[in-house]
Enzyme design. Structure first.
Site, PDB file in Angstrom:
ATOM      1  N   ASN B 276       0.811  -1.223   0.000  1.00 25.72           N
ATOM      2  CA  ASN B 276       0.000   0.000   0.000  1.00 25.72           C
ATOM      3  C   ASN B 276       0.848   1.278   0.000  1.00 25.72           C
ATOM      4  O   ASN B 276       2.077   1.226   0.041  1.00 25.72           O
ATOM      5  CB  ASN B 276      -0.981  -0.009   1.174  1.00 25.72           C
ATOM      6  CG  ASN B 276      -0.266   0.034   2.512  1.00 25.72           C
ATOM      7  OD1 ASN B 276       0.879   0.476   2.601  1.00 25.72           O
ATOM      8  ND2 ASN B 276      -0.923  -0.439   3.543  1.00 25.72           N
ATOM      9  N   ILE B 277       0.183   2.407  -0.019  1.00 24.05           N
ATOM     10  CA  ILE B 277       0.878   3.685  -0.190  1.00 24.05           C
ATOM     11  C   ILE B 277       1.852   3.981   0.948  1.00 24.05           C
ATOM     12  O   ILE B 277       2.864   4.627   0.743  1.00 24.05           O
ATOM     13  CB  ILE B 277      -0.118   4.873  -0.335  1.00 24.05           C
ATOM     14  CG1 ILE B 277      -1.023   4.991   0.879  1.00 24.05           C
ATOM     15  CG2 ILE B 277      -0.929   4.753  -1.603  1.00 24.05           C
ATOM     16  CD1 ILE B 277      -1.795   6.309   0.924  1.00 24.05           C
ATOM     17  N   CYS B 339      -7.989  -2.361  -6.273  1.00 27.76           N
ATOM     18  CA  CYS B 339      -7.194  -2.469  -5.059  1.00 27.76           C
ATOM     19  C   CYS B 339      -8.149  -2.115  -3.937  1.00 27.76           C
ATOM     20  O   CYS B 339      -9.196  -2.750  -3.825  1.00 27.76           O
ATOM     21  CB  CYS B 339      -5.981  -1.558  -5.109  1.00 27.76           C
ATOM     22  SG  CYS B 339      -6.318   0.128  -5.647  1.00 27.76           S
ATOM     23  N   ASP B 341      -9.242   1.448  -3.005  1.00 30.26           N
ATOM     24  CA  ASP B 341     -10.097   2.493  -3.552  1.00 30.26           C
ATOM     25  C   ASP B 341     -10.038   2.552  -5.073  1.00 30.26           C
ATOM     26  O   ASP B 341     -10.793   3.278  -5.697  1.00 30.26           O
ATOM     27  CB  ASP B 341      -9.691   3.849  -2.963  1.00 30.26           C
ATOM     28  CG  ASP B 341     -10.052   3.926  -1.494  1.00 30.26           C
ATOM     29  OD1 ASP B 341     -11.128   3.406  -1.132  1.00 30.26           O
ATOM     30  OD2 ASP B 341      -9.270   4.473  -0.704  1.00 30.26           O
ATOM     31  N   TRP B 343      -7.607   3.767  -6.990  1.00 35.14           N
ATOM     32  CA  TRP B 343      -7.008   4.945  -7.640  1.00 35.14           C
ATOM     33  C   TRP B 343      -5.492   4.977  -7.520  1.00 35.14           C
ATOM     34  O   TRP B 343      -4.862   5.876  -8.043  1.00 35.14           O
ATOM     35  CB  TRP B 343      -7.624   6.240  -7.129  1.00 35.14           C
ATOM     36  CG  TRP B 343      -7.713   6.392  -5.640  1.00 35.14           C
ATOM     37  CD1 TRP B 343      -6.780   6.029  -4.730  1.00 35.14           C
ATOM     38  CD2 TRP B 343      -8.800   6.953  -4.896  1.00 35.14           C
ATOM     39  NE1 TRP B 343      -7.211   6.330  -3.476  1.00 35.14           N
ATOM     40  CE2 TRP B 343      -8.451   6.904  -3.538  1.00 35.14           C
ATOM     41  CE3 TRP B 343     -10.050   7.497  -5.243  1.00 35.14           C
ATOM     42  CZ2 TRP B 343      -9.289   7.364  -2.527  1.00 35.14           C
ATOM     43  CZ3 TRP B 343     -10.881   7.958  -4.242  1.00 35.14           C
ATOM     44  CH2 TRP B 343     -10.499   7.888  -2.905  1.00 35.14           C
ATOM     45  N   ARG B 385      -1.504  12.892  -2.918  1.00 34.43           N
ATOM     46  CA  ARG B 385      -0.309  12.062  -3.036  1.00 34.43           C
ATOM     47  C   ARG B 385       0.951  12.907  -3.222  1.00 34.43           C
ATOM     48  O   ARG B 385       2.031  12.531  -2.795  1.00 34.43           O
ATOM     49  CB  ARG B 385      -0.445  11.103  -4.224  1.00 34.43           C
ATOM     50  CG  ARG B 385      -1.555  10.086  -4.121  1.00 34.43           C
ATOM     51  CD  ARG B 385      -1.315   9.063  -3.038  1.00 34.43           C
ATOM     52  NE  ARG B 385      -2.448   8.131  -2.924  1.00 34.43           N
ATOM     53  CZ  ARG B 385      -3.389   8.213  -1.996  1.00 34.43           C
ATOM     54  NH1 ARG B 385      -3.328   9.160  -1.067  1.00 34.43           N
ATOM     55  NH2 ARG B 385      -4.384   7.354  -1.958  1.00 34.43           N
TER      56      ARG B 385
END
Lengths: 635, 630
Positions: B276-277, B339, B341, B343, B385
């Site tokens: 993940n991010i 994934c 969301d 995006w 982001r």
């Protein structure tokens, strides 16, 4: 950069490729020569016709296996063929086919597969043949071939014990190790004529003359003509002018193996020199030698620009000190006035051998995905490469920027010393970065100065555990490759040239890398009885030339020896992995551009001549018009 | 501006990150930029560094030293500058001004709203009309008998982070769509993003289903069924959940989760395992720490590179894209990608997959279209982001940077397949963070419309296209696209490399000594020049001799922020270029030293003039090569 053309199954899945999937040494040549032949006709027809000299063509033909057929070299003879052999490929699984053994190669083919699978390797590459396990339930015996070029090959074949017929692998065992079996190496059989004689590439007097030697400070001596000053040195040496021949013998007594300090390279402007030797025989008691001290003083004095002399000891200081126990050691700064000693921390041949062994485990056959970088790190291979390059860089910098002469040695002065002096010379002198200059460099610093190729490679010798084996020369070539990566336009040769040298380092097809010293090579009469690798290379040189090459002759190259700029030479070490797809033929693109430019230049010149002819009164040509200006040499 | 207390500080020292080089100069603080100008030492080519405030990621005041007060500035474009300011008060002023300036609270304060290139309104509008996504879907062959444009999201009522125009199967009715959207995170229901015409296979994207442990949604099942039915070539649809299974399971506990294969007919469910991010943010940070170390041993470098995990994450994204490509182009199956969301990872995988499948996206224009479609229009949250406004630092993540890195890795393996060179990627990266153009502002199309970006800002794409020649890959071979339309990159770990020209783009000492790219560009340029001369000469014959000088249509290269091809200039202008690139053929015995750092820079400082940097004559010996003095 170009990857070796080792074709592979993955590549062949792509519809365009019709070539059989090959996985061998000579096949590299084949794919390459196919391409270059192609190129040649496309690029310039006259060049192509001029180049149909028989030698190169014949060799090329003989190594052509595009149809999966074995093409024998001159005086190569088939010894046996076994039809029911399985090659257990680590990438493609078991492949059944036939195996042929000749006095030069091992040739496995499987025509049932599409595309046909061919494995073609000179038996010289094999360092060990071992029987693995007992006979299986199916009556099959497994054999493993450990190769010097990073590969391990595994075969299985049906074989009845006690039968009269010998296993074909016993034949492999016989021909792979001619030295151990009292046979002649294939290099002595192979008599391929080439249009050029590569044995004439290096003429010491011509090379020293190119450097401007002899001059008032340096003289060429024949003292070692009969190899009695030092049997591992060449016959022609360059020493300080004021040291007479008689004294050289006394200096030799103080240097390990008699390898006295002699000149390798002289700076064309500052007269700073790179000299090489072996360690001084100082011993635990700190012995001194007046003659040796005088000799080094003379080397320093020969360079008027500096009143200092740098002695680069390639070893780590601990090793250098340990050598004192064996009578060796290093120069003390007390004994050698104005000399400064620097250790370069490069490890010995045993450490390097171990490092390569680990590297082989990491890259062949499969690469462990999750720990690739830390596994690579654990081999320390790149760290060794970095230290060697860094050492050579310091030497080059001292000579170029410091205008100071340097003496380079390690223990015996034939491994690390050869690496350092040749790499420093490669940085300092653009001549060595040409195709022929590089051959001169190898002939001079490696072959004539007695890098012990026979021992380090173990040509034809069964004793694979020999502690004298070490990848010292491979490391050198790796360092050269690292430099070509950083200066892609400064070298006349390409990656394929370097790989070809390494392949024939092991193949024993050419005499170039046989024996340990110049003296031995003369005793064996190699120039008469064998073919030089350079004959082959120079007879088809455009395959080995880098189309990007610009003559940077007067440039000194300082590579960056930071980790961020060094990388594993995947094109060599991982070339057997079929997932290493051969890269797109970029060089062809460059060549086309170059050819187009040449054509345009011709056209412009013609037109201009015509213009000038027609109207003599016309205004002068535009300044900076590209046609006339030398800018066009490239960039 | 009221935030700037000290607009100018003199006698500031700039320290090079990797060497001992120090440059003295003056620091200026403007409303948009922090500018450092080298105090010219007589020469006209003083170095200038322009740093856009939006590029600054962090400003740090380090502890006082004898030379002054050090200020460390790290930028999102990987520039790191280390100033030493003589007086502490000045340093503090600059520091506190920058803290206010670097992250505005409102969009309107961003540079894009004040940036004003010499363009009239018409040109600006044309810039915004360059890319038309409906035309792009038409290019793919949509609408067709199986896929149609739906107006369900015209008012952003169904999903506010999606674009207005969406493509869905013809059999999916509005109630089904609305029902499905209620069952998907943020209402992001399955829609078409790429159509592989040859096999009629579709790549669709969405967010995770709100399935929890047992929830079902008939409309959602119906929509997937419709996607499946729209492709006659294949009986099943792949559903790619790009998350690691563990993360998906954790989401299930929160009432979200993933599709249950039992509930959906004909789906093949697959986890891909992209982190993940937050993991990606930490990974890049670690990577930058490792490579930013001044003295880096081989062990530190290789182990640091590995433990940062960055290359592993890159590989995971490429692996997923390869899976997608194989499913669509080889098997001819439709694929639904999501994934959480839908995006971040979804955008990465869909766009990279399309890039591998469709040669169009490997052209300069096509790549713009791809970014516009999969990233901008489908609501990758660029504002969050890339930290455009003062927001939640946990939302910041280098997802898009990672995508560009993946593309670069593929370009390295297929050097002839792409029309653009790495400078193009680097330039896009630069402007994703610069906030100089409107394209990447905001988090969704809806926000962008509300901000009236098309009226108030300029488009990056027209700007890049105007200097397209600077981004062209000279090796590009369009014919290859015919014979080898689908790229299948190798995923051997040794093929994933550290992208030095991106992460060290401002560190001169890290630049390659010679670049092949430049050589080819130079060669091409000289060929063009020759051709011109030849044509002129020929023309002279036919017409009867107009003077040569008149017809020299030497188009000046547009000034660009990134300079890739100084060669062309060199031939026409005086030989004033870099000493290093010149061939010393005529200068007999003059020896030149290669490998001092800076001159072979493919880059030029922001807004600076063309390469006017003084060439350091000294040799920098790096790492382990301690400089010895005589």
């Amino acid at each position: 950069m170009e990857k070796s053309g080792s074709a592979d199954s993955l590549g062949s899945k792509r519809s365009s490729s019709r070539q059989p999937s090959v996985d061998s040494l000579t096949s590299t040549n084949t794919t390459r020569s196919d391409r270059s032949a192609h190129l040649r006709s496309a690029v310039s027809p006259d060049a192509a016709s001029a180049r149909t000299d028989l030698g190169a063509e014949v060799l090329k033909e003989s190594s052509r296996i595009a149809e999966g057929e074995l093409q024998l070299l001159p005086r190569e003879s088939v010894q046996d063929t076994a039809s029911d052999v399985t090659y257990i490929c680590p990438f493609l699984g078991a492949i059944r086919g036939s195996l042929t053994v000749t006095n030069y190669r091992l040739f496995f083919k499987c025509l049932d597969k599409d595309p046909a699978f061919v494995l073609d390797l000179p038996v010289g590459v094999i360092s060990r043949v071992e029987k693995i396990g007992a006979i299986s339930a199916q009556g099959e015996v497994s054999f493993g071939l450990v190769c010097k070029d990073i590969r391990n090959l595994r075969f299985a074949h049906r074989y009845q014990e006690g039968s009269l017929k010998k296993s074909i692998f016993e034949l492999v065992n016989k021909f792979a190790f001619p030295v151990s079996n009292a046979l002649r190496m294939f290099a002595f059989e192979y008599g391929q004529p080439f249009p050029e004689n590569g044995w004439k590439v290096y003429d010491p007097l011509a090379e020293y003359k190119r450097q401007g030697l002899p001059n008032e400070s340096w003289r060429i001596t024949k003292a070692n003509e009969h190899y009695d000053v030092c049997e591992t040195y060449p016959a022609t040496l360059v020493v300080p002018a004021n040291i007479p021949d008689e004294e050289l013998k006394r200096v030799a007594a103080f240097r390990a193996k008699g390898r006295i300090p002699v000149l390798s390279w002289i700076h064309p402007e500052t007269q700073a020199t790179v000299t090489r030797c072996s360690q001084p025989m100082v011993g635990v008691n700190g012995k001194r030698s007046k003659e040796d001290e005088k000799h080094l003083q003379a080397i320093m004095d020969a360079n008027a620009q500096s009143h200092k002399l740098f002695i680069f000891d390639a070893r780590p200081p601990v090793n250098a000190a340990a050598n004192k126990m064996k009578g060796g050691g290093f120069e003390s700064e007390d004994a050698y006035q104005n000399a400064e000693l620097v250790f370069l921390d490069i490890h010995n041949i045993h450490v390097m051998r171990e490092s390569l062994r680990k590297l082989k485990e990491v890259v062949y056959p499969n690469i462990e995905e999750s720990h690739w970088l830390s596994n690579l790190e654990s081999t320390h291979w790149l760290e060794h490469i970095k230290l060697i390059l860094a050492g050579a860089l310091r030497i080059a910098d001292k000579v170029e920027s410091g205008k100071t002469s340097v003496v380079v040695h390690c223990s015996d002065g034939w491994d690390r010393t050869a690496q350092l002096s040749s790499l420093a010379m490669l940085m300092l002198d653009g001549f060595y970065r040409t195709l022929r200059g590089f051959q001169v460099l190898v002939e001079k610093e490696w072959l004539s100065f007695g890098h012990r190729f026979q021992l380090r490679i173990g040509h034809g010798d069964r004793n694979h555990t020999d502690a004298d084996r070490s990848p010292v020369f491979l490391q050198f070539i790796d360092c050269v490759w690292q430099m070509t990566r950083q200066f892609p336009a400064a070298f006349e040769f390409n990656e394929f040239f370097l790989i070809t040298i390494l392949d024939h380092l092991y193949s024993c097809l050419f005499g170039t890398f046989l024996c340990n010293s110049e003296q031995q090579r003369l005793e064996e009469d190699l120039p008469k009885r064998t073919v030089s690798l350079w004959s082959y290379i120079n007879s088809q040189h455009e395959e080995f030339t880098n189309p990007l090459y610009v003559d940077y002759a007067n440039h000194v190259l300082y590579p960056v020896v930071s980790m961020r700029h060094l990388e594993l030479w995947v094109g060599y070490y991982i070339r057997w992995n079929p997932r290493m797809r051969p890269q797109e033929p970029l060089h062809q693109h460059y060549r086309e551009l170059l050819a187009k430019r040449a054509e345009l230049q011709r056209k412009v010149e013609e037109l201009q001549r015509e213009v000038a002819g027609r109207a003599a009164v016309a205004p002068p040509e535009k300044a900076g018009s590209p046609a006339g200006s030398p800018v066009q040499t490239c960039v | 501006m009221e935030h700037i207390r000290t607009p100018k500080v003199e006698q500031v020292k700039l320290q090079d990150r990797f060497s001992n080089k120090v440059i003295a100069g003056t620091l200026y603080l403007t409303a948009t930029h922090l500018i450092f100008v080298e105090s010219s030492s007589g020469s006209s080519n003083a170095q200038e560094i322009w740093i856009l405030h939006h590029h600054i990621a962090s400003v740090e005041k380090l502890s006082l030293t004898a030379g002054g007060c050090p200020l460390l500035i790290q930028c999102r474009n990987f520039r790191v500058v280390h100033f030493v300011i003589p007086r502490e008060r000045d340093c503090h002023d600059v520091y506190s001004s920058l803290l206010r300036l670097l992250r505005p609270a409102y969009y309107e304060e961003l540079y894009a709203f004040s940036y004003n290139p010499k363009q009239n309104d018409q040109q600006r509008e044309e810039g915004w009309q360059l890319i038309d996504l409906n035309a792009e879907f038409e290019r793919m062959g949509v609408p067709c008998d199986q896929w149609q444009l739906t107006d369900v999201n015209r008012e952003y009522k169904v999903c506010e982070t999606y674009p207005r125009d969406l493509y869905v199967p013809v059999t999916a009715s509005k109630p089904i769509i609305v029902g499905s959207s209620k069952f998907r995170s943020k209402g992001r229901f399955p829609v078409l993003t790429y159509f592989y015409q040859e096999k009629k296979a579709a790549v669709c994207r969405c967010s995770q289903p709100l399935s929890g442990f047992s929830a079902r949604c008939l409309e959602d099942e119906h929509l997937l069924q419709a996607i499946s039915k729209a492709n006659h070539n294949c009986r099943y649809v792949y559903v790619m959940d790009t998350r690691p299974k563990l993360n998906a399971l954790a989401n299930r506990a929160a009432g979200k989760g993933y599709e249950n294969e039992d509930n959906y007919s004909n789906i093949r469910f697959q986890f891909v395992g992209i982190e993940n991010i937050h993991v990606m943010r930490a990974s890049l940070q670690k990577l930058l720490e490792v490579v930013g170390a001044r003295f880096l041993s081989m062990t530190d470098y290789l182990q640091g590179l590995e433990s940062s995990g960055w290359l592993r994450h890159i590989k995971a994204v490429v692996d997923a894209a390869i899976f997608l490509t194989k499913a669509v182009a080889v098997e001819g199956a439709s694929v639904l990608v999501h994934c959480s969301d839908g995006w971040d990872r979804t955008a990465q995988v869909c766009s990279l997959g399309a890039l591998l499948m469709d040669p169009y996206y490997r052209t300069i224009k096509g790549f713009m279209v791809l970014i516009e479609k999969d990233w901008i229009s489908f609501g990758h949250k660029f504002a969050d982001r890339c930290d455009q406004l003062d927001g939640d630092p946990k939302e910041v993540s280098p997802v898009f940077t990672q995508f560009l890195d993946c593309v670069w890795q593929v370009t390295e393996q297929f050097p002839q397949a792409f029309q653009f060179s790495e400078w193009f990627l680097i330039q896009i990266h630069e402007h994703v963070h610069s906030c100089q153009f409107g394209n990447f502002l905001g988090n969704s199309q809806r926000e962008r419309e509300e901000l009236q970006l098309k009226e108030k800002t300029h488009s990056l794409w027209s700007y890049l296209l105007a200097e397209q020649q600077n981004y062209e890959n000279p090796l590009y071979s369009p014919a290859l696209a015919e014979t080898q339309p689908i790229l299948e990159p190798s995923t051997l770990p040794c093929h994933f490399k550290f992208w030095r020209n991106m992460y060290h783009q401002f560190d001169r000492t890290m630049h390659p000594r010679q670049s092949i790219l430049k050589h080819i560009l130079g060669l091409r340029e000289s060929n063009r020049e020759l051709e011109r001369t030849a044509n002129q000469l020929e023309a002279k014959f036919s017409v009867g001799g107009p003077p040569l000088h008149t017809s020299a249509p030497h188009r000046p290269r547009p000034k660009s922020l990134i300079l890739t091809a100084p060669h062309g200039r060199k031939e026409s202008e005086e030989e004033s270029g870099n000493a290093e690139e010149e061939v010393p053929a005529r200068s007999g015995a003059e020896r030149t030293v290669e490998g001092s750092s800076a001159n072979e820079n493919g880059y030029i400082e922001l807004q600076g003039p063309f390469s006017t940097k003084p060439e350091p004559q000294m040799v920098s010996l790096e790492l382990g090569v301690a400089r010895m003095t005589c």
